[in-house]
Scaffold this motif. Structure first.
Motif, mmCIF file in Angstrom:
data_model
loop_
_atom_site.group_PDB
_atom_site.id
_atom_site.type_symbol
_atom_site.label_atom_id
_atom_site.label_comp_id
_atom_site.label_asym_id
_atom_site.label_seq_id
_atom_site.Cartn_x
_atom_site.Cartn_y
_atom_site.Cartn_z
ATOM 1 N N SER A 467 0.834 -1.207 0.000
ATOM 2 C CA SER A 467 0.000 0.000 0.000
ATOM 3 C C SER A 467 0.865 1.252 0.000
ATOM 4 N N ASP A 471 1.252 3.798 -3.193
ATOM 5 C CA ASP A 471 0.876 5.192 -2.946
ATOM 6 C C ASP A 471 2.030 6.128 -3.298
ATOM 7 N N THR A 475 2.145 9.047 -6.096
ATOM 8 C CA THR A 475 2.457 10.425 -5.704
ATOM 9 C C THR A 475 3.613 10.994 -6.512
ATOM 10 N N ALA A 502 -4.538 2.519 -8.663
ATOM 11 C CA ALA A 502 -4.025 3.756 -8.081
ATOM 12 C C ALA A 502 -3.451 4.687 -9.143
#
Length: 558
Positions: A467, A471, A475, A502
């Motif tokens: 995760s 992430d 980003t 994502a």
């Protein structure tokens, strides 16, 4: 014989000498010779032909004669004698983490252990408990690794087994009595590792037995006949005999995972006999579900809502971005690799030779980086009329503290940067995650290379907090590599949907160290399809201008 092969045999000689307790200076001479051969810019075979081996520092006349033997006949008198004098299982013991030559020699001389099976038995019986240097943590680690090795023995890589299954299928189809034959099981689902070759056949038993005389016969759960046996190397094979009228349904039963078939039956009832597999789904009011998706990972629900993905194909790839040349540990020159990529229909080819600290792979010094980039500019001028471009990249090591192996001013000179871990792989989840997160924060990182460092059936990958990694990639706009080397296939296909959900692009790279390895993309695409990857979620399906724009687009990083 290639340089890396000669170096490998020299290292084997060194290990065998160490197992015998030979003079450490002699052992070191072989190790240094191996390092020198690996770092040669020219071919060791050419050195043998010209008689210039002794011009290499550290290689005297005795070693030169042995290297000449290795080049000319693939072995040496010294190596062959050592192999005869020492139990063959000792070298396999050396592959276990924590067992160097001295410990293996202890096991052999004090306990008579010369194989993995004997070591496991001794560990379980407690015979190593009082042996000096074999504390509880090492014993526990060895037992854990041996358990994994035993499991690995029952499996084969998809890339190893697939050509064999293709050949067996061809033999069946060529027999006049066989009406139809198809692959099934884990191979058809494109699993990265498989435990059996399964072939569904329509034809009389007598005809099939003329092709394969398998020793075991039984009746399957749906009335089909199962013929079972092994290949000469002991790997299981199963032939599933059925009728032409039930061929499609039998193929369906023996292709899908048990979980997929069970979920289907629970929702739609057992399928009736059909000659074509497509009819199984048609009867349930569903579109055809590709074999590689039949893992009970939401494919039935997606099919019911007409939401199955449009899966990527090899034709969608516009280029490849992680490859090696003779600048580091590749076997072909930059130009040869680029030409081979062009002739495979690619529009761009990215070089990603190793960075400076990875000396075992002849990582590039900063001076060598500049020299390679000059060659890339010259080659691109020469190839300008071809609608093809060589991109300057690096596979830059992520150092143990998470920093990168080149300073930022050097990284800024590359078109893109693949950041990978190659050293100190024995990390817990927190250490591995923090190491990679720090690297991802570097504004020059473009791609996270083979993210867990796994080698299938040889080494488990280090654990990650996925995760947080995904992430961070989202980003900082970093793509995740699906390394297509059939021994890696890393990122695992089970993680791909999490990344693409994502917004993190996947890049399918062969990690080619030779021209023929460019074709590893086949296995990467197979895993990408298992991970539901679509062309628009893959970085290297983009046209060159779009790809370069993505490289250059950067959000501010803190």
């Amino acid at each position: 014989m290639e340089n890396h092969e000669v170096a490998r045999l020299l290292r084997e000689t060194a290990r065998l000498l160490e197992l015998r307790g030979e003079n450490p200076f002699r052992i070191r001479a072989y190790e240094q010779a191996a390092e020198a051969i690996e770092q040669l810019e020219d071919s060791v075979a050419e050195r043998v032909r010209r008689g210039t081996l002794t011009e290499i520092p550290g290689i005297g006349r005795g070693l030169a004669a042995q290297i000449q033997e290795l080049v000319e006949r693939g072995s040496s008198e010294v190596l062959e004698r050592l192999r005869q004098e020492l139990p063959p299982g000792l070298l396999e013991l050396l592959t276990l983490k924590g067992l160097g030559p001295q410990r293996v020699r202890q096991l052999w001389q004090l306990l008579g252990i010369t194989s993995l099976d004997e070591l496991e038995a001794a560990l379980r019986e407690g015979r190593l408990n009082q042996l000096k240097g074999f504390g509880p943590r090492l014993r526990e680690r060895l037992l854990r690794e041996l358990t994994l090795r035993r499991h690995y023995r029952t499996l084969r890589l998809l890339a190893q087994v697939s050509p064999i299954a293709d050949e067996l299928l061809t033999r069946l189809r060529q027999h006049p009595g066989v009406q139809r034959a198809e692959q099934a099981g884990a191979i058809r689902r494109l699993h990265e590792v498989v435990d059996c070759i399964e072939l569904v056949v329509a034809g009389p038993l007598e005809a099939v037995q003329q092709v394969f005389a398998l020793p075991h016969q039984r009746t399957g759960p749906h009335g089909e006949t199962l013929l079972e046996g092994t290949l000469p190397d002991g790997f299981p094979i199963r032939l599933i005999l059925t009728t032409p009228d039930a061929f499609g349904t039998t193929l369906w039963w023996y292709t899908g995972s048990a979980a997929h078939c069970q979920a289907f039956v629970q929702a739609y009832g057992p399928p009736t006999p059909c000659s074509e597999e497509t009819a199984v789904y048609e009867q349930a009011g569903l579109p055809f579900i590709p074999p590689e998706l039949r893992e009970n990972q939401g494919e039935l629900e997606a099919a019911a809502h007409n939401a199955l993905p449009s899966l990527i194909t090899q034709r969608d790839l516009q280029g490849v971005l992680h490859n090696h040349s003779t600048y580091s540990d590749g076997r072909h020159t930059l130009r040869e690799m680029a030409e081979a990529a062009y002739h495979r229909g690619y529009h761009y080819f990215g070089i990603g030779d190793h960075s400076q600290s990875l000396t075992i792979a002849r990582g590039l010094s900063i001076t060598e980086v500049h020299r390679q980039q000059q060659e890339i500019r010259a080659l691109n001028e020469a190839l300008a009329a071809r609608n093809f471009r060589i991109l300057s990249g690096t596979e830059c090591d992520i150092l143990p503290d998470g920093t990168l192996d080149y300073p930022d001013e050097v990284l800024a000179g590359f078109d893109y940067v693949v950041a990978s871990v190659h050293t100190r792989l024995d990390m817990d989840e927190k250490t591995a995650t923090e190491r990679i997160l720090r690297a991802l924060r570097n504004p020059h990182v473009t791609i996270l290379g083979h993210p867990t460092g796994r080698l299938l059936l040889r080494r488990e990958g280090y654990p990650l907090d996925w995760s947080r990694i995904i992430d961070a990639c989202a980003t900082y706009q970093v793509a995740i590599e699906l390394n297509a080397n059939p021994q890696r296939l890393d990122i695992d296909w089970r993680r791909i949907r999490m990344a693409t959900a994502a917004g993190v692009p996947i890049v399918i790279n062969p990690d080619a160290h030779a021209i023929e390895e460019l074709d590893y993309v086949r296995w990467g695409v197979a895993m990408a399809r298992k991970g539901w990857l679509t062309p628009d979620a893959c970085l290297n399906t983009r046209e060159l201008d779009e790809l370069i724009a993505w490289f250059q687009q950067r959000r501010p990083r803190t």
